[in-house]
Design an enzyme around this catalytic site. Structure first.
Site, PDB file in Angstrom:
ATOM      1  N   PHE A  50       0.954  -1.270   0.394  1.00 35.27           N
ATOM      2  CA  PHE A  50       0.151   0.051   0.153  1.00 35.27           C
ATOM      3  C   PHE A  50       0.915   1.648  -0.438  1.00 35.27           C
ATOM      4  O   PHE A  50       0.747   2.564  -0.500  1.00 35.27           O
ATOM      5  CB  PHE A  50      -0.976  -0.067   1.300  1.00 35.27           C
ATOM      6  CG  PHE A  50      -1.876  -1.150   0.996  1.00 35.27           C
ATOM      7  CD1 PHE A  50      -1.439  -2.235   1.483  1.00 35.27           C
ATOM      8  CD2 PHE A  50      -3.128  -0.961   0.854  1.00 35.27           C
ATOM      9  CE1 PHE A  50      -2.518  -3.007   1.719  1.00 35.27           C
ATOM     10  CE2 PHE A  50      -4.018  -1.788   0.443  1.00 35.27           C
ATOM     11  CZ  PHE A  50      -3.788  -3.164   0.849  1.00 35.27           C
ATOM     12  N   ARG A  51       1.923   1.458   0.989  1.00 30.96           N
ATOM     13  CA  ARG A  51       2.678   2.265   0.904  1.00 30.96           C
ATOM     14  C   ARG A  51       4.004   2.639   0.206  1.00 30.96           C
ATOM     15  O   ARG A  51       4.708   3.748   0.192  1.00 30.96           O
ATOM     16  CB  ARG A  51       2.692   3.182   2.628  1.00 30.96           C
ATOM     17  CG  ARG A  51       1.306   2.816   3.338  1.00 30.96           C
ATOM     18  CD  ARG A  51       1.038   3.667   4.065  1.00 30.96           C
ATOM     19  NE  ARG A  51      -0.268   3.925   5.162  1.00 30.96           N
ATOM     20  CZ  ARG A  51      -1.366   2.268   5.077  1.00 30.96           C
ATOM     21  NH1 ARG A  51      -0.911   1.225   4.890  1.00 30.96           N
ATOM     22  NH2 ARG A  51      -2.558   2.874   5.423  1.00 30.96           N
ATOM     23  N   ILE A 118      -5.546  -9.486   3.328  1.00 39.19           N
ATOM     24  CA  ILE A 118      -7.471  -9.616   2.653  1.00 39.19           C
ATOM     25  C   ILE A 118      -7.438 -10.182   1.552  1.00 39.19           C
ATOM     26  O   ILE A 118      -7.604 -11.025   0.998  1.00 39.19           O
ATOM     27  CB  ILE A 118      -8.006  -8.477   1.447  1.00 39.19           C
ATOM     28  CG1 ILE A 118      -7.310  -8.030   0.711  1.00 39.19           C
ATOM     29  CG2 ILE A 118      -7.886  -7.282   3.371  1.00 39.19           C
ATOM     30  CD1 ILE A 118      -8.361  -6.680   0.708  1.00 39.19           C
ATOM     31  N   HIS A 136      -8.324  -7.558   8.280  1.00 44.56           N
ATOM     32  CA  HIS A 136      -8.527  -6.874   7.927  1.00 44.56           C
ATOM     33  C   HIS A 136     -10.210  -7.529   6.594  1.00 44.56           C
ATOM     34  O   HIS A 136     -10.003  -6.732   5.583  1.00 44.56           O
ATOM     35  CB  HIS A 136      -8.243  -5.846   6.654  1.00 44.56           C
ATOM     36  CG  HIS A 136      -7.419  -4.654   8.033  1.00 44.56           C
ATOM     37  ND1 HIS A 136      -6.001  -4.215   7.832  1.00 44.56           N
ATOM     38  CD2 HIS A 136      -8.003  -4.130   9.144  1.00 44.56           C
ATOM     39  CE1 HIS A 136      -5.139  -3.413   8.421  1.00 44.56           C
ATOM     40  NE2 HIS A 136      -6.922  -3.515   9.750  1.00 44.56           N
ATOM     41  N   CYS A 144     -23.243  -9.569   1.838  1.00 48.92           N
ATOM     42  CA  CYS A 144     -24.679  -8.468   2.443  1.00 48.92           C
ATOM     43  C   CYS A 144     -24.156  -7.500   3.753  1.00 48.92           C
ATOM     44  O   CYS A 144     -24.219  -8.774   4.843  1.00 48.92           O
ATOM     45  CB  CYS A 144     -25.560  -9.163   2.716  1.00 48.92           C
ATOM     46  SG  CYS A 144     -27.120  -8.078   2.551  1.00 48.92           S
ATOM     47  N   CYS A 147     -27.739  -8.481   5.640  1.00 48.55           N
ATOM     48  CA  CYS A 147     -27.415  -9.923   6.719  1.00 48.55           C
ATOM     49  C   CYS A 147     -26.270 -10.459   6.750  1.00 48.55           C
ATOM     50  O   CYS A 147     -26.824 -12.379   7.628  1.00 48.55           O
ATOM     51  CB  CYS A 147     -28.837 -10.398   5.943  1.00 48.55           C
ATOM     52  SG  CYS A 147     -28.624 -11.514   4.255  1.00 48.55           S
ATOM     53  N   CYS A 169     -28.526  -7.716  -2.388  1.00 48.85           N
ATOM     54  CA  CYS A 169     -28.480  -9.965  -1.433  1.00 48.85           C
ATOM     55  C   CYS A 169     -29.122 -10.272  -2.187  1.00 48.85           C
ATOM     56  O   CYS A 169     -29.798  -9.606  -2.532  1.00 48.85           O
ATOM     57  CB  CYS A 169     -28.751  -8.967  -0.509  1.00 48.85           C
ATOM     58  SG  CYS A 169     -28.344 -10.640   0.424  1.00 48.85           S
ATOM     59  N   SER A 210       5.302  -5.333   7.444  1.00 46.41           N
ATOM     60  CA  SER A 210       4.105  -3.900   7.659  1.00 46.41           C
ATOM     61  C   SER A 210       4.696  -2.222   8.081  1.00 46.41           C
ATOM     62  O   SER A 210       5.764  -3.090   8.589  1.00 46.41           O
ATOM     63  CB  SER A 210       3.100  -4.563   8.877  1.00 46.41           C
ATOM     64  OG  SER A 210       2.069  -3.769   9.046  1.00 46.41           O
ATOM     65  N   ILE A 253      11.877  -9.769   3.242  1.00 40.36           N
ATOM     66  CA  ILE A 253      11.906 -11.460   3.516  1.00 40.36           C
ATOM     67  C   ILE A 253      12.353 -12.519   3.301  1.00 40.36           C
ATOM     68  O   ILE A 253      12.025 -13.112   3.460  1.00 40.36           O
ATOM     69  CB  ILE A 253       9.780 -10.943   3.366  1.00 40.36           C
ATOM     70  CG1 ILE A 253       9.347  -9.546   4.520  1.00 40.36           C
ATOM     71  CG2 ILE A 253       8.924 -12.181   4.146  1.00 40.36           C
ATOM     72  CD1 ILE A 253       8.600  -9.081   4.257  1.00 40.36           C
TER      73      ILE A 253
END
Ligand code: APR
Length: 264
Positions: A50-51, A118, A136, A144, A147, A169, A210, A253
């Site tokens: 992301f960064r 994710i 996350h 949905c 529900c 949904c 991270s 890593i």
């Protein structure tokens, strides 16, 4: 740091960053290891983080949760972005980092992994859902928001590309959203509880890939450290928690964890 005895692990990768031997020694001597991962563990798999400057994730301002709920236009834009990013890393395979951490769990050295990611690549490395705490959420399916019914992405994408309309949904006609946690969305209580339990029960807390800038996720390394665990940070860039770490390994890593990785 006490002088670590001669490591009893496979030789480190010659390109491994400074401190990798000490890291492997700490891992070898720990009895309950918890890894806390960020997007950096997936870049070797072809998934952008992301960064790091130029990240495609930062091309657009994130759509906050309340805007997604309020606006049909925001929901359409969110789904357009989601499918664009999914194509970006379709077919991504677990990295050496994913495989190394999965080996620690399989060998009984780690009760589980806390991840901000994710992409479900920890599961793709062979870990069961119960060994992966997804703070996350998970971008490989949708739910949905009224529900909580699960919806599969293939069907949603087909309908979206046919009509351009944001999915509703099948059961209650509520708005359907990727099963990820957006900025402003409440954190999943069960995942937060599990992450806290793991952070309080480990003797080695290993932050991998991270920037440690997003809360409340970045509170777990501090909780573990304050509870007496050794804190290690393995990351290409410095982080704000480096000053409280017992060991900082600044570099790639993959080479650092390669000796622990088993074939997928
Ligand atoms: N080896 C070592 N470090 C790496 C590698 C690599 N191969 N690739 C990237 N990194 C480092 C980057 O230098 C960066 O410091 O990983 C870190 C990733 O940081 P971020 O991109 O900020 O990702 P993350 O910390 O997971 O972000 C947390 O922010 O946008 C939200 O919800 C999103 O879960 C995400 C959260």
């Amino acid at each position: 740091m006490t002088d670590s005895p001669a490591p009893s692990h496979a030789p480190t990768d010659p390109t491994a960053p400074e401190g990798s031997d000490e890291l492997l020694g700490l891992i070898g001597r720990a009895s309950r290891i918890v890894a806390f991962t960020g997007a950096g563990i997936s870049t070797e798999s072809g998934v952008p983080d992301f960064r790091t400057p130029g990240s495609p994730w930062m091309a657009n301002k994130p759509i906050p949760y309340d805007e997604f709920v309020r606006s049909e236009g925001a929901r359409r834009e969110a789904w357009r972005r989601k499918f664009t990013m999914d194509d970006l890393y379709r077919g991504a395979r677990p990295s050496r980092g994913h495989r190394a951490l999965a080996a620690l769990v399989r060998e009984g050295r780690s009760p589980g992994i806390v991840t901000q990611n994710i992409d479900a690549l920890h599961q793709a490395a062979g870990l069961p859902d119960e060994a992966v705490v997804e703070l996350h959420g998970n971008g490989t399916y949708a739910v949905c928001i009224a529900c909580d019914r699960r919806h599969e992405l293939a069907a949603i994408r087909a309908a979206f590309e046919a009509t351009g309309e944001a999915p509703r949904c099948e059961s209650c006609d509520g708005p359907v959203k990727s099963a990820t946690v957006s900025f402003g969305q409440p954190m999943p209580p069960d995942a937060m509880r599990r992450a806290r339990d793991l952070s309080l029960a480990c003797d080695l807390f290993l932050c991998v890939g991270s920037s440690l800038v997003v809360q409340p996720a970045a509170s777990f390394p501090v909780i573990a450290k304050r509870n007496g665990a050794r804190l290690v940070i393995l990351n290409r860039e410095p982080t704000g928690l480096d000053p409280i770490a017992d060991l900082v390994v600044q570099g790639e890593i993959g080479p650092a964890l390669a000796p622990l990785a088993r074939p997928a």
